[in-house]
Design a protein around this motif. Structure first.
Motif, PDB file in Angstrom:
ATOM      1  N   ARG A 153       0.871  -1.176   0.000  1.00  0.00           N
ATOM      2  CA  ARG A 153       0.000   0.000   0.000  1.00  0.00           C
ATOM      3  C   ARG A 153       0.904   1.221   0.000  1.00  0.00           C
ATOM      4  NH1 ARG A 153      -5.197   0.577   3.814  1.00  0.00           N
ATOM      5  NH2 ARG A 153      -5.942  -0.955   2.279  1.00  0.00           N
ATOM      6  N   ALA A 154       0.869   1.966  -1.097  1.00  0.00           N
ATOM      7  CA  ALA A 154       1.776   3.093  -1.310  1.00  0.00           C
ATOM      8  C   ALA A 154       1.081   4.412  -0.987  1.00  0.00           C
ATOM      9  CB  ALA A 154       2.257   3.098  -2.755  1.00  0.00           C
ATOM     10  N   HIS A 155       1.590   5.108   0.016  1.00  0.00           N
ATOM     11  CA  HIS A 155       1.096   6.441   0.357  1.00  0.00           C
ATOM     12  C   HIS A 155       1.874   7.453  -0.470  1.00  0.00           C
ATOM     13  CE1 HIS A 155      -1.332   5.352   3.981  1.00  0.00           C
ATOM     14  NE2 HIS A 155      -0.569   4.262   3.872  1.00  0.00           N
ATOM     15  N   VAL A 156       1.152   8.277  -1.230  1.00  0.00           N
ATOM     16  CA  VAL A 156       1.770   9.175  -2.200  1.00  0.00           C
ATOM     17  C   VAL A 156       1.339  10.610  -1.894  1.00  0.00           C
ATOM     18  CG1 VAL A 156       2.016   9.702  -4.642  1.00  0.00           C
ATOM     19  CG2 VAL A 156       1.728   7.326  -3.917  1.00  0.00           C
ATOM     20  N   ASP A 157       2.316  11.482  -1.709  1.00  0.00           N
ATOM     21  CA  ASP A 157       2.013  12.867  -1.338  1.00  0.00           C
ATOM     22  C   ASP A 157       1.194  13.571  -2.414  1.00  0.00           C
ATOM     23  OD1 ASP A 157       3.470  12.434   0.917  1.00  0.00           O
ATOM     24  OD2 ASP A 157       4.850  14.117   0.635  1.00  0.00           O
ATOM     25  N   VAL A 158       0.126  14.212  -1.956  1.00  0.00           N
ATOM     26  CA  VAL A 158      -0.690  15.070  -2.808  1.00  0.00           C
ATOM     27  C   VAL A 158      -0.746  16.437  -2.142  1.00  0.00           C
ATOM     28  CG1 VAL A 158      -3.027  15.510  -3.634  1.00  0.00           C
ATOM     29  CG2 VAL A 158      -2.073  13.210  -3.794  1.00  0.00           C
ATOM     30  N   ALA A 159      -0.216  17.450  -2.826  1.00  0.00           N
ATOM     31  CA  ALA A 159      -0.164  18.813  -2.300  1.00  0.00           C
ATOM     32  C   ALA A 159       0.086  19.757  -3.466  1.00  0.00           C
ATOM     33  CB  ALA A 159       0.955  18.953  -1.263  1.00  0.00           C
ATOM     34  N   PRO A 160      -0.266  21.033  -3.312  1.00  0.00           N
ATOM     35  CA  PRO A 160      -0.014  21.990  -4.401  1.00  0.00           C
ATOM     36  C   PRO A 160       1.438  22.026  -4.851  1.00  0.00           C
ATOM     37  CG  PRO A 160      -1.510  22.942  -2.805  1.00  0.00           C
ATOM     38  CD  PRO A 160      -1.054  21.638  -2.219  1.00  0.00           C
ATOM     39  N   ALA A 161       2.374  21.740  -3.953  1.00  0.00           N
ATOM     40  CA  ALA A 161       3.789  21.765  -4.334  1.00  0.00           C
ATOM     41  C   ALA A 161       4.120  20.700  -5.369  1.00  0.00           C
ATOM     42  CB  ALA A 161       4.658  21.564  -3.092  1.00  0.00           C
ATOM     43  N   TYR A 162       3.325  19.618  -5.419  1.00  0.00           N
ATOM     44  CA  TYR A 162       3.591  18.527  -6.357  1.00  0.00           C
ATOM     45  C   TYR A 162       2.492  18.357  -7.399  1.00  0.00           C
ATOM     46  CZ  TYR A 162       5.994  17.228  -1.994  1.00  0.00           C
ATOM     47  OH  TYR A 162       6.722  17.235  -0.831  1.00  0.00           O
ATOM     48  N   ASP A 163       1.336  18.971  -7.177  1.00  0.00           N
ATOM     49  CA  ASP A 163       0.155  18.662  -7.960  1.00  0.00           C
ATOM     50  C   ASP A 163      -0.102  17.159  -7.808  1.00  0.00           C
ATOM     51  OD1 ASP A 163      -1.755  20.166  -9.817  1.00  0.00           O
ATOM     52  OD2 ASP A 163      -1.283  18.382 -10.994  1.00  0.00           O
ATOM     53  N   ILE A 185      -2.820   2.480  -4.035  1.00  0.00           N
ATOM     54  CA  ILE A 185      -2.288   3.836  -3.912  1.00  0.00           C
ATOM     55  C   ILE A 185      -3.211   4.678  -3.043  1.00  0.00           C
ATOM     56  CG2 ILE A 185      -1.710   5.957  -5.157  1.00  0.00           C
ATOM     57  CD1 ILE A 185      -0.834   4.257  -7.507  1.00  0.00           C
ATOM     58  N   VAL A 186      -2.604   5.343  -2.063  1.00  0.00           N
ATOM     59  CA  VAL A 186      -3.311   6.278  -1.188  1.00  0.00           C
ATOM     60  C   VAL A 186      -2.903   7.699  -1.558  1.00  0.00           C
ATOM     61  CG1 VAL A 186      -3.778   6.950   1.200  1.00  0.00           C
ATOM     62  CG2 VAL A 186      -3.146   4.577   0.676  1.00  0.00           C
ATOM     63  N   ALA A 187      -3.857   8.563  -1.828  1.00  0.00           N
ATOM     64  CA  ALA A 187      -3.571   9.985  -2.014  1.00  0.00           C
ATOM     65  C   ALA A 187      -3.403  10.590  -0.625  1.00  0.00           C
ATOM     66  CB  ALA A 187      -4.711  10.672  -2.769  1.00  0.00           C
ATOM     67  N   PHE A 188      -2.154  10.871  -0.250  1.00  0.00           N
ATOM     68  CA  PHE A 188      -1.825  11.235   1.121  1.00  0.00           C
ATOM     69  C   PHE A 188      -1.520  12.734   1.230  1.00  0.00           C
ATOM     70  CE2 PHE A 188       1.779  11.427   4.344  1.00  0.00           C
ATOM     71  CZ  PHE A 188       0.923  11.589   5.431  1.00  0.00           C
ATOM     72  N   ALA A 200      -7.423  19.993  -0.885  1.00  0.00           N
ATOM     73  CA  ALA A 200      -8.725  19.328  -0.962  1.00  0.00           C
ATOM     74  C   ALA A 200      -9.141  19.132  -2.417  1.00  0.00           C
ATOM     75  CB  ALA A 200      -9.776  20.141  -0.213  1.00  0.00           C
ATOM     76  N   GLU A 201      -8.890  20.129  -3.250  1.00  0.00           N
ATOM     77  CA  GLU A 201      -9.249  20.025  -4.664  1.00  0.00           C
ATOM     78  C   GLU A 201      -8.437  18.942  -5.372  1.00  0.00           C
ATOM     79  OE1 GLU A 201     -10.566  23.844  -3.063  1.00  0.00           O
ATOM     80  OE2 GLU A 201      -8.630  22.785  -3.019  1.00  0.00           O
ATOM     81  N   LEU A 202      -7.169  18.819  -5.001  1.00  0.00           N
ATOM     82  CA  LEU A 202      -6.324  17.785  -5.599  1.00  0.00           C
ATOM     83  C   LEU A 202      -6.761  16.396  -5.165  1.00  0.00           C
ATOM     84  CD1 LEU A 202      -2.811  19.466  -5.287  1.00  0.00           C
ATOM     85  CD2 LEU A 202      -4.051  18.978  -7.413  1.00  0.00           C
ATOM     86  N   LEU A 203      -7.145  16.247  -3.898  1.00  0.00           N
ATOM     87  CA  LEU A 203      -7.658  14.962  -3.435  1.00  0.00           C
ATOM     88  C   LEU A 203      -8.933  14.587  -4.192  1.00  0.00           C
ATOM     89  CD1 LEU A 203      -7.197  15.331   0.440  1.00  0.00           C
ATOM     90  CD2 LEU A 203      -5.805  13.939  -1.110  1.00  0.00           C
TER      91      LEU A 203
END
Length: 435
Positions: A153-163, A185-188, A200-203
């Motif tokens: 189970r892969a936690h993957v950073d989601v943030a404006p810095a990365y889109d 895949i987890v949107a983390f 929140a919008e990216l999630l």
């Protein structure tokens, strides 16, 4: 002030407990034939194998990716295993492959005084890496395969810095390894859901796209300072888009138990039973037996699973007591050679070894329990069948030179062969064919 380390900020958890023989209700993992152009035989015989270190060697027969007790079909390919020990492949229930520098140049890390500092260093590392996320993640995930990992189970950073670069990169790696590794895949939202505008919008975008399997959260009170807002948003996404939930919860005090209660309530209210996981859960070891019993009963009733890593003994999850209430608990690697820490290797046999070390186990059955947490606990969390070498089980196993399971856990020998879906995917620490 002394700079904080990953251990100091996050703590850790480790535990040992046996796993039941019942197969998980989740869908079984399957392997395709993409990696070899469809040339894989449907039937394989692994000759001269000692399951779990049995004294008498046997043949393991595989048909269509599952172990069978029937006779091998005519024309089945035979592989001589030379009396090696066969053990179930392992599951990494919590890893961050998007952050890794695995396979690249050494990175000199800087002091940090909290999660926000680590997040800033994550961004700096992301911007300075010459290799894209997909390449770095693939290198680490392929390495995990060669060490006997069947699923992660892969936690993957989601943030404006990365889109959504991390989600896209890990998806690319997942596709390349689809014949050898099953990946969720987890949107983390590592930078927070509420405290970082745009997250929140990216999630929402990630969940709507179908590129993720779960949506994450992080310390709704202590880091995001908005428990209800974060949890309502995360659980709302899961409910609307049919994905699961996996929330990081590091708080060790009443803030942690308050969040855990709120997670239980939302799971019940939205009928998300069996689709929610809480990672780390450092508040549980501090509970009294009575409080723990009540919490475990509620977690079990809603089939909320937990995951843990094992760098020290101070926050060991009470796995045995949790399992008494039907709570699924998996083991994971966490971060591997990222901005947070230079340590980690994505080798789940090593992680199960660490689990035994930090919990100071001695007896053979205790050592075997540590292995089982790494092999079957994570499968339970991910909804996969146990790869327990029984007829009907997925043909996911490792072959090593050794005497018995406890000795293998302690000595951590080379994985001479890794089998996934009945196909040899790695030999002697290297992928068996190009993915």
């Amino acid at each position: 002030m002394t700079p904080l380390s990953r251990r100091g900020v996050l703590g850790a958890a480790a535990a040992f407990a046996g796993t039941g023989a019942a197969v998980s209700a989740g869908s079984p993992a399957t392997a395709s034939s993409r990696g070899s152009g469809g040339r894989h035989p449907k039937a394989m015989v692994f000759r001269d194998v000692r399951p779990f270190g049995a004294r008498t060697p046997v043949d393991l027969t595989v048909v269509d990716g599952r172990i069978t007790d029937g006779r091998a079909p005519k024309g089945a390919k035979v592989i001589d295993c030379g009396g090696r020990v066969a053990l179930p492949s392992l599951v990494d229930a919590h890893i961050h492959p998007d952050k890794t520098t695995w396979g690249g140049d050494w990175v000199t890390r800087k002091p940090a005084s909290g999660i926000a500092d680590y997040c800033a260093q994550d961004v700096e590392l992301f911007r300075t890496q010459s290799r894209p996320v997909g390449e770095r993640a693939y290198g680490l995930m392929a390495h995990a395969v060669t060490r006997g990992t069947r699923a992660m189970r892969a936690h993957v950073d989601v943030a404006p810095a990365y889109d959504l670069a991390g989600v896209e990169g890990v998806n690319t790696a997942r596709e390349r390894l689809r014949d050898a590794l099953d990946v969720q895949i987890v949107a983390f939202p590592q930078h927070g859901v509420v405290r970082t505008p745009g997250t929140a919008e990216l999630l929402e975008e990630a969940a709507r796209s179908g590129a993720i399997d779960l949506v994450g959260g992080i310390d709704p009170i202590s880091f995001d300072h908005a428990m209800d807002e974060q949890l309502d948003l995360v659980f709302g996404l899961a409910d609307r888009h049919g994905v699961g939930v996996d929330i990081h919860l590091h708080d060790r005090d009443e803030k942690g138990t308050k969040v855990l209660r709120a997670i239980i309530d939302r799971t019940r209210a939205l009928s998300l039973r069996g689709k929610v996981t809480v990672s780390h859960v450092f508040c549980l070891p501090n509970l009294s037996d009575t409080e723990l019993g009540r919490m475990a009963a509620d977690l079990g009733e809603q089939d909320i699973s937990l995951t843990t890593v094992a760098p020290n003994e101070s926050l060991v999850l009470p796995i045995a007591k949790l399992r008494d209430h039907g709570v699924r608990v998996g083991l994971g690697s966490d971060g591997v050679r990222d901005a947070w820490s230079p340590f980690g290797n994505a080798d789940m046999l090593h992680r199960a070894h660490i689990l035994g070390w930090v919990t100071d186990v001695r007896l053979d059955d205790e050592l075997a329990d540590c292995y089982n947490v790494g092999a079957h606990g994570g499968a339970d969390v991910m909804g996969l069948d146990h790869a327990d070498l029984k007829p009907g089980a997925p043909a996911d196993f490792i072959l090593v030179r050794g005497e018995c399971l406890p000795q293998v856990l302690v000595d951590m020998p080379q994985r001479d062969m890794v089998v996934h879906g009945g196909h040899v995917v790695a030999r002697n620490g290297e992928l068996a064919y190009c993915f």
